[in-house]
Design a protein around this motif. Structure first.
Motif, PDB file in Angstrom:
ATOM      1  N   ALA A   1       0.825  -1.210   0.000  1.00  0.00           N
ATOM      2  CA  ALA A   1       0.000   0.000   0.000  1.00  0.00           C
ATOM      3  C   ALA A   1       0.858   1.259   0.000  1.00  0.00           C
ATOM      4  N   VAL A   2       1.898   1.280   0.818  1.00  0.00           N
ATOM      5  CA  VAL A   2       2.753   2.476   0.904  1.00  0.00           C
ATOM      6  C   VAL A   2       3.528   2.679  -0.400  1.00  0.00           C
ATOM      7  N   THR A   3       4.169   1.610  -0.893  1.00  0.00           N
ATOM      8  CA  THR A   3       4.929   1.744  -2.139  1.00  0.00           C
ATOM      9  C   THR A   3       4.008   1.980  -3.335  1.00  0.00           C
ATOM     10  N   GLY A   4       2.824   1.348  -3.310  1.00  0.00           N
ATOM     11  CA  GLY A   4       1.864   1.563  -4.390  1.00  0.00           C
ATOM     12  C   GLY A   4       1.367   2.994  -4.427  1.00  0.00           C
ATOM     13  N   ALA A   5       1.129   3.580  -3.251  1.00  0.00           N
ATOM     14  CA  ALA A   5       0.674   4.972  -3.192  1.00  0.00           C
ATOM     15  C   ALA A   5       1.721   5.912  -3.781  1.00  0.00           C
TER      16      ALA A   5
ATOM     17  N   PHE B   1      -9.824  -6.107  -6.553  1.00  0.00           N
ATOM     18  CA  PHE B   1      -9.402  -5.682  -7.891  1.00  0.00           C
ATOM     19  C   PHE B   1      -7.883  -5.541  -7.963  1.00  0.00           C
ATOM     20  N   LEU B   2      -7.284  -4.910  -6.957  1.00  0.00           N
ATOM     21  CA  LEU B   2      -5.831  -4.740  -6.944  1.00  0.00           C
ATOM     22  C   LEU B   2      -5.122  -6.084  -6.852  1.00  0.00           C
ATOM     23  N   ALA B   3      -5.676  -7.002  -6.051  1.00  0.00           N
ATOM     24  CA  ALA B   3      -5.065  -8.327  -5.911  1.00  0.00           C
ATOM     25  C   ALA B   3      -5.111  -9.090  -7.234  1.00  0.00           C
ATOM     26  N   VAL B   4      -6.254  -9.057  -7.900  1.00  0.00           N
ATOM     27  CA  VAL B   4      -6.415  -9.801  -9.160  1.00  0.00           C
ATOM     28  C   VAL B   4      -5.555  -9.195 -10.262  1.00  0.00           C
TER      29      VAL B   4
ATOM     30  N   HIS C   1      -4.879  -0.304 -12.201  1.00  0.00           N
ATOM     31  CA  HIS C   1      -4.105  -0.654 -11.008  1.00  0.00           C
ATOM     32  C   HIS C   1      -3.007   0.381 -10.763  1.00  0.00           C
ATOM     33  N   MET C   2      -2.364   0.838 -11.838  1.00  0.00           N
ATOM     34  CA  MET C   2      -1.255   1.779 -11.727  1.00  0.00           C
ATOM     35  C   MET C   2      -1.702   3.237 -11.709  1.00  0.00           C
TER      36      MET C   2
END
Length: 460
Positions: free
Chosen positions: A43-47, A220-223, A365-366
């Motif tokens: 979550a932190v790196t994705g944000a 959704f993010l997991a898939v 996702h991105m």
């Protein structure tokens, strides 16, 4: 007799419901135990990665940003010569300036520094500095997000974490589901939060209500993250691309093909990782050169921000590739290095149905598909994931018995536990690494249960 039976039936139904609730709660606990640390990291790196262009442009503004000028830009070959004069080596990529205030980037493989990106002012060919290839701040974030720093095993961990995250959301929705509660027509904890931060009920409701509103996005993010996993994603990639051939069916043409793959030349989309590179046929006149190749890519209309990979050897090709936020403008073009003829020209429109669906999911996702709104929604989801993880940890800490892990109790009827396991096993078949981890957790659960029984039978 009838009166007695009427009392027994509801009691049995209540016991069965309680057993099912305990079984779901127990596996929800196990799922959280496995994935919460990974979810916080993701979550932190994705944000951060959602705002990669903005962050990288700010952190590395000394080499990536130049002053806009009215004068014409230097030829690509002059820019490359300036980069090689400062850092001798072999050029493996060239990125023309994407905007009037952007520098040009030259990838150079050096003897002493390894692969580096040299940044050059396109107006006067002045070298601004260099960064290790894939060593920018946002690349470090990306490597952490994918756990690439920790080797191929970590890629499998991501796949397992994604599968258990889906289980976490499913069991969480069941635990949240409003049931008959006495004394309140609209009980708290469904869409409202009760209590104060010092109370466990506050953290329980915060956890449940937050999960309700973002559960769909988490799944959704997991898939959509699964295609990048090493095991499941790798095999699906090969299957989707037709026995490792790689190119979408609509662009298969009769040109000589090498054994080199597009992913080896540089970053590419998931759908094209297995795409094989065409070959150039030697001509008496010699190669066309970088300046002519860039001019051809511009004439063909590649979106600004594209990268050029020069030929790797006498039979190699010039490859121009661009993966902008707008999926419809994704494009990869291979040019014969001697004639400049486009050998293969492929875009998002050429992908098959599965490739299009997966690329769309990855784009969302991105945070790319719907602009700033996409970024902000995903940022809110990342913040919610951190809140879910923190609230789960606080809730567990307040509930756990002293000196114990605090695993939720086994259901009275073991059949309820196995019913949940069977449902989870279906997911384990689809995602084999998740299935393997499920078997491990089942064995650990049995050992933990047996240990408790032995301790309970010991004389005081």
């Amino acid at each position: 007799m009838t009166s007695t039976l009427s009392r027994v039936a509801p009691a049995r139904e209540a016991a069965a419901a309680s057993d099912l609730y305990r079984a779901v709660w127990r596996w929800h606990f196990y799922a959280g135990l496995l994935v919460l640390p990974f979810l916080i990291l993701l979550a932190v790196t994705g944000a951060l990665y959602l705002f990669r262009d903005e962050i990288d442009g700010f952190v590395h503004r000394d080499v990536k940003v130049v002053e806009a000028q009215a004068t014409a830009q230097r030829q690509p070959s002059a820019i490359v010569e300036a980069a090689l004069a400062a850092h001798p080596g072999t050029v493996f990529k060239y990125l023309p300036p994407a905007t009037p205030t952007a520098s040009a980037e030259v990838g150079v493989k050096t003897a002493d520094l390894g692969k580096i990106s040299v940044y050059v002012d396109p107006h006067d060919a002045r070298v601004l500095g260099w960064i290790a290839d894939k060593g920018s701040f946002i690349w470090v974030v990306r490597q952490l997000h994918s756990l690439a720093y920790f080797g191929p095993i970590a890629s499998g961990v991501i796949e397992i974490a994604a599968g258990w995250t889906i289980l976490l959301v499913g069991t969480g929705i069941y635990l949240w589901w409003p049931r008959q509660r006495r004394g309140s027509a609209a009980p708290g904890g469904v869409v409202t939060v009760r209590g104060q931060p010092r109370q466990r009920v506050f953290w329980r409701d915060t956890h449940a209500v937050t999960g309700l509103f973002v559960g769909f996005f988490i799944v959704f993010l997991a898939v959509t993250g699964m295609p990048w996993s090493g095991f499941w994603g790798g095999y699906v990639n090969q299957w989707a691309n037709g026995n490792n051939f790689g190119y979408p069916a609509g662009v298969r043409v009769s040109v000589p093909m090498s054994d080199e793959h597009l992913a080896h030349a540089g970053p590419t989309t998931w759908s094209l990782e297995q795409a094989r590179m065409p070959e150039s046929a030697a001509q008496p006149g010699g190669p066309i050169g970088l300046d002519a190749a860039v001019a051809i890519f511009d004439r063909l209309g590649l979106a600004k921000g594209y990268a050029v990979n020069p030929p790797a050897g006498p039979s190699g090709v010039y490859t121009g590739s661009v993966y902008p936020d707008d999926l419809s403008r994704q494009r990869v073009v291979h040019l014969d290095q001697y004639t400049g003829k486009p050998l293969i020209d492929m875009s998002y429109a050429d992908y098959g149905p599965l490739g299009k669906s997966l690329e769309w999911g990855i784009n969302v996702h991105m945070g790319q598909e719907f602009g700033l709104a996409n970024q902000l929604v995903m940022l809110a989801v990342c913040a919610a994931i951190v809140l879910l993880s923190v609230s789960a940890a606080v809730m567990w800490w307040k509930r756990r018995p002293r000196g114990s892990l605090g695993v939720p109790p086994m259901p009275t009827n073991a059949g309820a536990m196995w019913g949940v396991v069977v449902i989870m096993a279906i997911g384990g078949v689809i995602f084999p690494l998740v299935g393997a981890s499920l078997i491990v957790m089942l064995l650990l659960d049995r050992l933990l249960t047996r240990k408790r029984r032995v301790q309970a039978l010991r004389p005081l």
